[in-house]
Design a protein around this motif. Structure first.
Motif, PDB file in Angstrom:
ATOM      1  N   UNK A   1      10.722  23.622   4.442  1.00 28.18           N
ATOM      2  CA  UNK A   1       9.734  24.542   3.889  1.00 28.18           C
ATOM      3  C   UNK A   1       8.296  24.201   4.271  1.00 28.18           C
ATOM      4  N   UNK A   2       7.968  22.924   4.343  1.00 28.62           N
ATOM      5  CA  UNK A   2       6.570  22.585   4.632  1.00 28.62           C
ATOM      6  C   UNK A   2       6.111  23.164   5.977  1.00 28.62           C
ATOM      7  N   UNK A   3       6.842  22.935   7.086  1.00 26.08           N
ATOM      8  CA  UNK A   3       6.399  23.552   8.345  1.00 26.08           C
ATOM      9  C   UNK A   3       6.547  25.072   8.345  1.00 26.08           C
ATOM     10  N   UNK A   4       7.568  25.582   7.657  1.00 27.35           N
ATOM     11  CA  UNK A   4       7.769  27.034   7.626  1.00 27.35           C
ATOM     12  C   UNK A   4       6.625  27.730   6.898  1.00 27.35           C
ATOM     13  N   UNK A   5       6.208  27.190   5.756  1.00 23.55           N
ATOM     14  CA  UNK A   5       5.094  27.783   5.013  1.00 23.55           C
ATOM     15  C   UNK A   5       3.804  27.747   5.828  1.00 23.55           C
ATOM     16  N   UNK A   6       3.598  26.659   6.545  1.00 24.94           N
ATOM     17  CA  UNK A   6       2.382  26.556   7.365  1.00 24.94           C
ATOM     18  C   UNK A   6       2.377  27.611   8.470  1.00 24.94           C
ATOM     19  N   UNK A   7       3.543  27.848   9.084  1.00 25.54           N
ATOM     20  CA  UNK A   7       3.635  28.859  10.139  1.00 25.54           C
ATOM     21  C   UNK A   7       3.434  30.264   9.567  1.00 25.54           C
ATOM     22  N   UNK A   8       3.970  30.514   8.387  1.00 19.86           N
ATOM     23  CA  UNK A   8       3.772  31.824   7.772  1.00 19.86           C
ATOM     24  C   UNK A   8       2.311  32.020   7.358  1.00 19.86           C
ATOM     25  N   UNK A   9       1.699  30.980   6.870  1.00 16.91           N
ATOM     26  CA  UNK A   9       0.285  31.061   6.509  1.00 16.91           C
ATOM     27  C   UNK A   9      -0.566  31.408   7.729  1.00 16.91           C
ATOM     28  N   UNK A  10      -0.217  30.852   8.884  1.00 15.98           N
ATOM     29  CA  UNK A  10      -0.986  31.075  10.110  1.00 15.98           C
ATOM     30  C   UNK A  10      -0.907  32.515  10.604  1.00 15.98           C
ATOM     31  N   UNK A  11       0.074  33.289  10.128  1.00 16.59           N
ATOM     32  CA  UNK A  11       0.198  34.682  10.553  1.00 16.59           C
ATOM     33  C   UNK A  11      -0.873  35.571   9.939  1.00 16.59           C
ATOM     34  N   UNK A  12      -1.538  35.088   8.885  1.00 16.91           N
ATOM     35  CA  UNK A  12      -2.704  35.785   8.355  1.00 16.91           C
ATOM     36  C   UNK A  12      -2.434  36.918   7.388  1.00 16.91           C
ATOM     37  N   UNK A  13      -1.251  36.954   6.761  1.00 18.13           N
ATOM     38  CA  UNK A  13      -0.968  37.986   5.769  1.00 18.13           C
ATOM     39  C   UNK A  13      -1.669  37.678   4.443  1.00 18.13           C
ATOM     40  N   UNK A  14      -1.869  38.697   3.628  1.00 20.51           N
ATOM     41  CA  UNK A  14      -2.507  38.515   2.314  1.00 20.51           C
ATOM     42  C   UNK A  14      -1.585  37.786   1.339  1.00 20.51           C
ATOM     43  N   UNK A  15      -0.286  38.006   1.486  1.00 21.26           N
ATOM     44  CA  UNK A  15       0.689  37.433   0.559  1.00 21.26           C
ATOM     45  C   UNK A  15       1.736  36.644   1.321  1.00 21.26           C
TER      46      UNK A  15
END
Length: 446
Positions: free
Chosen positions: A69-83
């Motif tokens: 989850x830690x790397x996955x959350x970071x990659x999703x955060x980098x996509x720039x979505x609001x949620x």
């Protein structure tokens, strides 16, 4: 600037397709991937407004969850979505040892630094309700089954790995995290819009880490979606946890604000001559569906779970040959690991590895059969095993074709394997569907 409204990480495959459905029905073009997508993968899906990742953390121990989850959350955060949403089962089944939702919250808070984590487990469209912190679930999704408090539910309270023995979600979650949990109860949700917003602001003055929202109907979900969206931005995405109720709530709110085009049209599912079904579900609902199907012309191949431990390759070869033989006779075939609940002897031997072993074997058998047949529609049943089955099948991404039954849409698969690429596939949780569910999948309609 990113056009994405939302990204989500699902803790299993069936639940992830549920979130995919809710977003698509709200007019939000969504693609579901096996892993956080690369830039190259995203280019193959132009004009996306939401991205999902179908994970398998529901069946993992906390330390293994953190590594994923830690790397996955970071990659999703980098996509720039609001949620960014960590999607869990609408029955919240989890424990401190397996599928810890508390550990996911701890990781999310550390990475996103959001003002609070909204926790929304209610999903009225699926027969899931939360009132004064206690969660209730209908027996079966897409059925007229009775509604039970979680700790008295005939199936969920007896889950073979993570039985729900506590209906108060705050108490259940407190066993998995030390974070402070507050309740935005049904009385606050029902306040006029401005008063509800003020009540949330006052609650945040107490600095809770997590706020659990009650909900009973669609109108309340839209209200909660608006409250959540108030605290989200591309620069500081709001990290939330919950069922596909999160997508329902936000989708309803965005539709109300006309932030999405609502022009996304899905086709109607068609009837097909035969289908292939793989079931790793221990749910009595799925057991009843298998029983009905076998009485109505479907054939079965039972995987010998004990043999999968002693001689995995030989047992899978036997199963593939049996399935192919039945498919060539024109039958729709169900491959299953169990019909009457979990095998406690096998579960004890495999310990926390049951979902991986059985799910991978199931997916491998299904792919072997697909390579030697002309079947183009597949159904996979079971939450814990589905993520492993999908990976063994070689599925890389899904887009929704059409709704079928609530929580389990008909999708089109993308895969490097020609037998799986563009395959029509349905992933269903153990509680989804009425007794004749597999006939519904074959016929393309209820």
């Amino acid at each position: 600037m990113s056009k994405l409204l939302l990204t989500f990480y699902g803790d299993d495959f069936t639940g992830s397709t549920d979130a995919l459905e809710q977003l698509t029905l709200a007019g939000i073009r969504t693609a579901l991937f096996i892993e956080p997508p690369t830039a190259g993968q995203l280019k193959r899906f132009p004009n996306l407004q939401a991205v999902g990742v179908a994970g398998m953390t529901r069946s993992m121990a906390p330390a293994a969850m953190e590594k994923v989850l830690r790397p996955a959350f970071k990659k999703l955060k980098a996509l720039g979505a609001r949620h960014v949403h960590y999607k869990v089962c609408s029955t919240f089944d989890s424990s401190p040892q397996i599928g810890s939702i508390g550990r996911a919250i701890d990781i999310g808070l550390d990475i996103f630094r959001a003002p609070f984590v909204p926790l929304l487990v209610a999903a009225p469209a699926l027969g899931r309700y939360t009132i004064f912190g206690n969660h209730f679930a209908r027996y079966g999704i897409g059925s007229d089954g009775e509604i039970y408090r979680l700790d008295r539910h005939p199936s969920i309270s007896r889950h073979p790995v993570t039985p729900m023995t506590e209906a108060d979600l705050r108490l259940h979650l407190a066993k998995q995290t030390r974070k402070k949990i507050a309740l935005f109860d049904i009385l606050k949700v029902m306040l006029p819009a401005q008063e509800s917003w003020v009540a949330l602001k006052r609650m945040l003055d107490g600095k809770p880490d997590v706020i659990l929202f009650d909900a009973l109907d669609a109108g309340q979900m839209m209200r909660i979606g608006g409250l959540m969206d108030e605290y989200a931005s591309a620069r500081r995405p709001l990290f939330s946890v919950g069922s596909s109720g999160v997508e329902m709530a936000l989708g309803a709110w965005w539709s109300e604000l006309k932030k999405t085009s609502l022009r996304l049209v899905t086709s109607s599912p068609t009837k097909t001559r035969q289908i292939l079904i793989g079931s790793g579900s221990c749910s009595p609902v799925t057991s009843g569906q298998i029983d009905w199907a076998l009485k109505n012309g479907f054939a079965e191949v039972a995987l010998n779970t004990a043999a999968l431990i002693s001689d995995r390759k030989k047992e899978m070869q036997r199963a593939v040959e049996a399935v192919v033989g039945l498919l060539r006779k024109g039958s729709s075939v169900i491959v299953h690991t169990t019909r009457k609940g979990s095998d406690k002897r096998v579960a004890a031997k495999l310990k926390n590895d049951t979902a991986r072993v059985l799910g991978t074997a199931l997916g491998t058998v299904l792919r072997g059969a697909l390579e030697r047949s002309e079947v183009r529609r597949l159904c996979v049943a079971g939450g814990d095993t589905s993520s492993f089955a999908a990976r063994a099948l070689g599925i890389e991404a899904l887009e929704m074709i059409a709704p079928l039954t609530t929580g389990a849409p008909l999708c089109r698969a993308a895969s490097k394997f020609s037998s799986v690429n563009r395959l029509e596939v349905v992933f269903k949780g153990g509680q989804v569907g009425a007794e004749d569910y597999f006939s519904v999948v074959r016929n393309g309609k209820v």
